[in-house]
Design an enzyme around this catalytic site. Sequence first.
Site, PDB file in Angstrom:
ATOM      1  N   ARG A   1     -13.518  -9.386   1.243  1.00 16.74           N
ATOM      2  CA  ARG A   1     -12.144  -9.118   0.797  1.00 16.74           C
ATOM      3  C   ARG A   1     -11.263 -10.350   1.001  1.00 16.74           C
ATOM      4  O   ARG A   1     -10.392 -10.645   0.195  1.00 16.74           O
ATOM      5  CB  ARG A   1     -11.554  -7.930   1.584  1.00 16.74           C
ATOM      6  CG  ARG A   1     -12.330  -6.630   1.499  1.00 16.74           C
ATOM      7  CD  ARG A   1     -11.889  -5.699   0.428  1.00 16.74           C
ATOM      8  NE  ARG A   1     -10.483  -5.510   0.231  1.00 16.74           N
ATOM      9  CZ  ARG A   1      -9.743  -4.537   0.758  1.00 16.74           C
ATOM     10  NH1 ARG A   1     -10.287  -3.649   1.552  1.00 16.74           N
ATOM     11  NH2 ARG A   1      -8.455  -4.424   0.461  1.00 16.74           N
TER      12      ARG A   1
ATOM     13  N   ARG B   1       0.894  -1.179   0.000  1.00 19.07           N
ATOM     14  CA  ARG B   1       0.000   0.000   0.000  1.00 19.07           C
ATOM     15  C   ARG B   1       0.917   1.210   0.000  1.00 19.07           C
ATOM     16  O   ARG B   1       1.739   1.368   0.908  1.00 19.07           O
ATOM     17  CB  ARG B   1      -0.894   0.003   1.245  1.00 19.07           C
ATOM     18  CG  ARG B   1      -1.643   1.328   1.391  1.00 19.07           C
ATOM     19  CD  ARG B   1      -2.759   1.281   2.381  1.00 19.07           C
ATOM     20  NE  ARG B   1      -3.881   0.523   1.845  1.00 19.07           N
ATOM     21  CZ  ARG B   1      -5.109   0.556   2.356  1.00 19.07           C
ATOM     22  NH1 ARG B   1      -5.374   1.331   3.387  1.00 19.07           N
ATOM     23  NH2 ARG B   1      -6.081  -0.157   1.820  1.00 19.07           N
TER      24      ARG B   1
HETATM   25  N1   CP Z   1     -11.215  -0.384   2.402  1.00 21.40           N
HETATM   26  C1   CP Z   1      -9.939  -0.474   2.804  1.00 21.40           C
HETATM   27  O1   CP Z   1      -9.008  -0.677   2.015  1.00 21.40           O
HETATM   28  O2   CP Z   1      -9.780  -0.336   4.148  1.00 21.40           O
HETATM   29  P1   CP Z   1      -8.410  -0.118   4.896  1.00 21.40           P
HETATM   30  O3   CP Z   1      -7.882   1.221   4.484  1.00 21.40           O
HETATM   31  O4   CP Z   1      -8.765  -0.168   6.351  1.00 21.40           O
HETATM   32  O5   CP Z   1      -7.447  -1.213   4.518  1.00 21.40           O
HETATM   33  N1  NVA Z   2     -10.082   6.649  -1.258  1.00 16.86           N
HETATM   34  C1  NVA Z   2      -9.664   6.189   0.044  1.00 16.86           C
HETATM   35  C2  NVA Z   2      -9.830   4.715   0.164  1.00 16.86           C
HETATM   36  C3  NVA Z   2      -9.511   4.158   1.517  1.00 16.86           C
HETATM   37  C4  NVA Z   2      -9.660   2.677   1.592  1.00 16.86           C
HETATM   38  C5  NVA Z   2      -8.233   6.607   0.287  1.00 16.86           C
HETATM   39  O1  NVA Z   2      -7.405   6.485  -0.620  1.00 16.86           O
HETATM   40  O2  NVA Z   2      -7.950   7.070   1.381  1.00 16.86           O
END
Ligand code: CP
Ligand code: NVA
Length: 309
Positions: A293, A108
């Site tokens: 998920r 991420r």
């Molecule tokens: N929806 C989602 O990706 O949640 P998190 O940011 O908690 O991983």
């Molecule tokens: N659009 C949001 C999604 C979080 C899961 C972000 O990038 O913060």
Amino acid sequence: MKHFLHLKDIPAKDLRKILIDAKKRKQKRAKLNTLESDKDAPLKGKMLIQMFEKSSLRTRLSFYLAIKQLGGSTLTLRSDELHLSKGGESIEDTAKILSNFGNAFMLRTDSDKKLEEFKKHLSIPIINGLSPSSHPTQILSDVFTVEEIKKKPISKLNITWIGDSNNVLNSLIAASIKFSFKLNIGCPKNYQPNKKILSYIKSNKNKIFIYNDSKKAVTGADVIFSDKVISMNDKVNKIKKLNHFKKFKIDKKLINFAKKNFIFLHCLPRGKEVDEKVFESKNSKVWQQALNRVHVQKSILLYCFNKLR
Ligand code: CP
Ligand code: NVA
């Protein structure tokens, strides 16, 4: 081995294969406890390394369970504890070490370039666990949830997005093109998808419509999707932006324009874009959405390992 970076770059037939596998696997393990592995344990002995440069609850937990249920295990790294983020070590060297120690890497990140750099130097699959331009594992899983609840192919449903033009919407747009479903986007004029996304939409046969009026976007919807107006690391004047979205709140009045049996989905975490009553209503399927998920990410992992049945 395959990477899983953006839905737009993955063949539609592979995405469908992942969903079919997820459905079979979910049904097969219905009686098993959370931490028990699937009977075939196809990733026994494999380690998924996860790294988060931004906060996460759901993605972290669901990948942990996904690899565990496939017979493998996870190691989660904090990017701020690595030499990489402190400037002392290159992506190339970090990627070599990850490839020697682990079997897959989930990242991420706040940089799409970083995903590409890692991909270049890794000899193990990389999965995008959210980047500025997309959130592919989320949306593929959401397609699964829609079809599971509605019991029909998503191509037969009217999907609506109310919210910002962000990473999650970009993946939803790609999904609309891959799975051929109608997508209405409702957002203020200044917050429409950027030029690159608009030209991607234009260059593909698509059923995507953009409205600057939330009621028009929601009319006839089977599914209403939303997300926070302010994403992580969104460098904007937050008060101003929230103000611009005032007319795009998903409340009791707005949902009257959707079909009676519409469902509400939200990747979470949420802000004030959805009214509490809608969020808590029987139409809201956000908890089922979050749990799915695990199932879809298991099949994504198997796809990356070339192990889809
Ligand atoms: N929806 C989602 O990706 O949640 P998190 O940011 O908690 O991983
Ligand atoms: N659009 C949001 C999604 C979080 C899961 C972000 O990038 O913060």
